[in-house]
Scaffold this active site. Sequence first.
Site, PDB file in Angstrom:
ATOM      1  N   GLU A 113      61.537   7.855  22.341  1.00 61.71           N
ATOM      2  CA  GLU A 113      60.767   6.843  21.620  1.00 61.71           C
ATOM      3  C   GLU A 113      61.247   6.713  20.171  1.00 61.71           C
ATOM      4  OE1 GLU A 113      58.619   4.717  22.657  1.00 61.71           O
ATOM      5  OE2 GLU A 113      58.312   5.437  24.707  1.00 61.71           O
ATOM      6  N   GLU A 164      59.661  -4.747  27.264  1.00 58.45           N
ATOM      7  CA  GLU A 164      58.299  -4.264  27.025  1.00 58.45           C
ATOM      8  C   GLU A 164      57.620  -5.046  25.906  1.00 58.45           C
ATOM      9  OE1 GLU A 164      58.037  -0.041  26.588  1.00 58.45           O
ATOM     10  OE2 GLU A 164      59.315   0.365  28.326  1.00 58.45           O
TER      11      GLU A 164
END
Length: 212
Positions: A113, A164
């Site tokens: 991330e 996303e």
Amino acid sequence: MAERRPAAPAPSHPDVEIAGVESTQLRYLRLDSFRFRHRLFSGGWSTARHYEVVRRGEAVAVILYDPARDCVVLVEQFRLPGLLAGRSPWQIEAVAGLIDGDGESAEEVALRETQEEAGLAPLGGLIPIQRYLPSVGASDECVHLFCGRVDAADAGGVHGLADEHEDIRVVVKSMPEIETLLDAGMIESGHTLVALYWLLRHREALRRRWGG
């Protein structure tokens, strides 16, 4: 996005009896409706209860600190729930993400991330801060908090995964700016607050450990 790890069944506990559960799978969340009873402080058992829980699962968050420049790398993005809560939808946060069902550990997800959201790779291993429950009255979400050392020299730009719908801007703040933001109540993300207050407490130890 990887397939979300299925919500784990409720663990057994001597103070809880679960009579049944009904699940509703929404687009991004799962809602479980439990029928249960629990032990009372006064002894005996409660009456039968009915309660809904958002099954969000495990997540990670990473506070990114550059000890040489004494600054923090954060991200800013649009958050619809912030608007619904009567606050700004543009939230400044630590890098964070959900642990999906592909077998990654919490630290592996944190490293991934950090690259996806901030375009950075932490220098060395991450330091675990703690795990905490951000909304224990409504959700089973459990956040693993970490601190990572970074070189913020080239930190900046807009990042995130297009599939996303991520549109994430990197924000670099000096420690005096962080203290001003905290004092003014301008940081509203729970995991970010916990991690920043931890950093303020351990900052000098980190600089001795990492140099700076």
